[in-house]
Design a protein around this motif. Sequence first.
Motif, PDB file in Angstrom:
ATOM      1  N   ASP A 125       7.637 -44.222   4.918  1.00  0.00           N
ATOM      2  CA  ASP A 125       7.757 -43.050   5.790  1.00  0.00           C
ATOM      3  C   ASP A 125       9.213 -42.625   5.968  1.00  0.00           C
ATOM      4  O   ASP A 125       9.543 -41.895   6.900  1.00  0.00           O
ATOM      5  CB  ASP A 125       7.101 -43.301   7.150  1.00  0.00           C
ATOM      6  N   SER A 126      10.079 -43.098   5.063  1.00  0.00           N
ATOM      7  CA  SER A 126      11.487 -42.706   5.113  1.00  0.00           C
ATOM      8  C   SER A 126      12.068 -42.791   3.706  1.00  0.00           C
ATOM      9  O   SER A 126      11.510 -43.449   2.825  1.00  0.00           O
ATOM     10  CB  SER A 126      12.271 -43.627   6.050  1.00  0.00           C
ATOM     11  N   MET A 127      13.214 -42.152   3.514  1.00  0.00           N
ATOM     12  CA  MET A 127      13.879 -42.245   2.217  1.00  0.00           C
ATOM     13  C   MET A 127      14.351 -43.675   1.963  1.00  0.00           C
ATOM     14  O   MET A 127      14.410 -44.119   0.817  1.00  0.00           O
ATOM     15  CB  MET A 127      15.051 -41.267   2.157  1.00  0.00           C
ATOM     16  N   ALA A 128      14.661 -44.399   3.025  1.00  0.00           N
ATOM     17  CA  ALA A 128      15.053 -45.803   2.862  1.00  0.00           C
ATOM     18  C   ALA A 128      13.908 -46.605   2.255  1.00  0.00           C
ATOM     19  O   ALA A 128      14.122 -47.480   1.404  1.00  0.00           O
ATOM     20  CB  ALA A 128      15.468 -46.393   4.209  1.00  0.00           C
ATOM     21  N   ASP A 129      12.684 -46.305   2.676  1.00  0.00           N
ATOM     22  CA  ASP A 129      11.518 -46.988   2.099  1.00  0.00           C
ATOM     23  C   ASP A 129      11.366 -46.636   0.620  1.00  0.00           C
ATOM     24  O   ASP A 129      11.056 -47.498  -0.209  1.00  0.00           O
ATOM     25  CB  ASP A 129      10.243 -46.588   2.847  1.00  0.00           C
ATOM     26  N   GLU A 135      15.609 -34.803  -3.071  1.00  0.00           N
ATOM     27  CA  GLU A 135      14.980 -33.791  -2.224  1.00  0.00           C
ATOM     28  C   GLU A 135      15.418 -32.418  -2.708  1.00  0.00           C
ATOM     29  O   GLU A 135      16.602 -32.190  -2.965  1.00  0.00           O
ATOM     30  CB  GLU A 135      15.396 -33.977  -0.767  1.00  0.00           C
ATOM     31  N   ARG A 158       9.485 -33.390   3.122  1.00  0.00           N
ATOM     32  CA  ARG A 158      10.078 -33.501   4.461  1.00  0.00           C
ATOM     33  C   ARG A 158       9.806 -32.212   5.213  1.00  0.00           C
ATOM     34  O   ARG A 158      10.051 -31.124   4.702  1.00  0.00           O
ATOM     35  CB  ARG A 158      11.582 -33.749   4.365  1.00  0.00           C
ATOM     36  N   THR A 169      10.552 -35.023   9.394  1.00  0.00           N
ATOM     37  CA  THR A 169       9.574 -36.099   9.200  1.00  0.00           C
ATOM     38  C   THR A 169       9.122 -36.138   7.744  1.00  0.00           C
ATOM     39  O   THR A 169       8.805 -35.100   7.158  1.00  0.00           O
ATOM     40  CB  THR A 169       8.349 -35.896  10.111  1.00  0.00           C
ATOM     41  N   TYR A 170       9.086 -37.349   7.191  1.00  0.00           N
ATOM     42  CA  TYR A 170       8.697 -37.514   5.786  1.00  0.00           C
ATOM     43  C   TYR A 170       7.231 -37.921   5.668  1.00  0.00           C
ATOM     44  O   TYR A 170       6.723 -38.717   6.467  1.00  0.00           O
ATOM     45  CB  TYR A 170       9.554 -38.588   5.114  1.00  0.00           C
ATOM     46  N   THR A 171       6.587 -37.383   4.654  1.00  0.00           N
ATOM     47  CA  THR A 171       5.228 -37.784   4.287  1.00  0.00           C
ATOM     48  C   THR A 171       5.228 -38.092   2.798  1.00  0.00           C
ATOM     49  O   THR A 171       5.683 -37.271   1.994  1.00  0.00           O
ATOM     50  CB  THR A 171       4.211 -36.667   4.580  1.00  0.00           C
TER      51      THR A 171
END
Length: 247
Positions: free
Chosen positions: A59-63, A112, A153, A157-159
């Motif tokens: 649920d994030s760019m880090a993930d 992105e 995004r 919020t990311y999906t």
Amino acid sequence: MQSGAKAAIAGTIILLAAVGARVGMIYHERNAPAKLPAAAATEKLSDDDLVFLKKKRPDSMADIKTLYGTTVWVSAGGQLDYYPYAAHHVAYGKSAGTLLGAQALLIKDAVEQVAPKSATFRIPGGDRQVSLVFTMPQSTDPAKEYAVPVGYRQDGTYTFYTDEIFFYDDPHQLYQHWGPEIWKAVDAHQVILGMNERQVELSLGQVSKSLSQDYGNRMVVFANLGHPMAVTFVKNKVTAFRQDQGY
């Protein structure tokens, strides 16, 4: 008087007998072995159903960055177009191809970018669409980079849909019980007699339609990248297949 007394005594005896019988029935019911409820019919799980499919739920760019340097395999075959990628830019103008089932991708980066409407049919564009940059190790040009949309995004919020798009483990190992003949057909994106619905879906792609909801006992028309194939399943085994007139 004697007749009345006899009648009363007889009535009392009958009443006591009835009460005694009822007490006996209650005692029997309370002391009889408990009746276990009938076991519910359980559906037998197939070997495919027992396969554990890893989920990451990013649920994030880090993930997403945890995928860098790893190999994933396509689960959602026949659904997603991928695009040329160079200089940190996705060239949405022309599709480079469509991801195929069980295809191996080596993840290199993520980007992105504002996506044109034409690139949002499967994956929403949001404020900015997120694409994974990858190479195809088994292709004729294993160093060439491409990008495929996997999320977006919107308002910060990311999906992401990576759990639905990819296997994180090699499906050839996850489903090794399919055997070499089935895997040869899947990797060649063909259908052969005896395959089940999951195998044909991975081989020909997830884009399909059917007039029946009876999984494993129906005819399914697979879009098959513009070459529709009508496949008949009986007891979840292919019994017939033919090219279809259209999808």
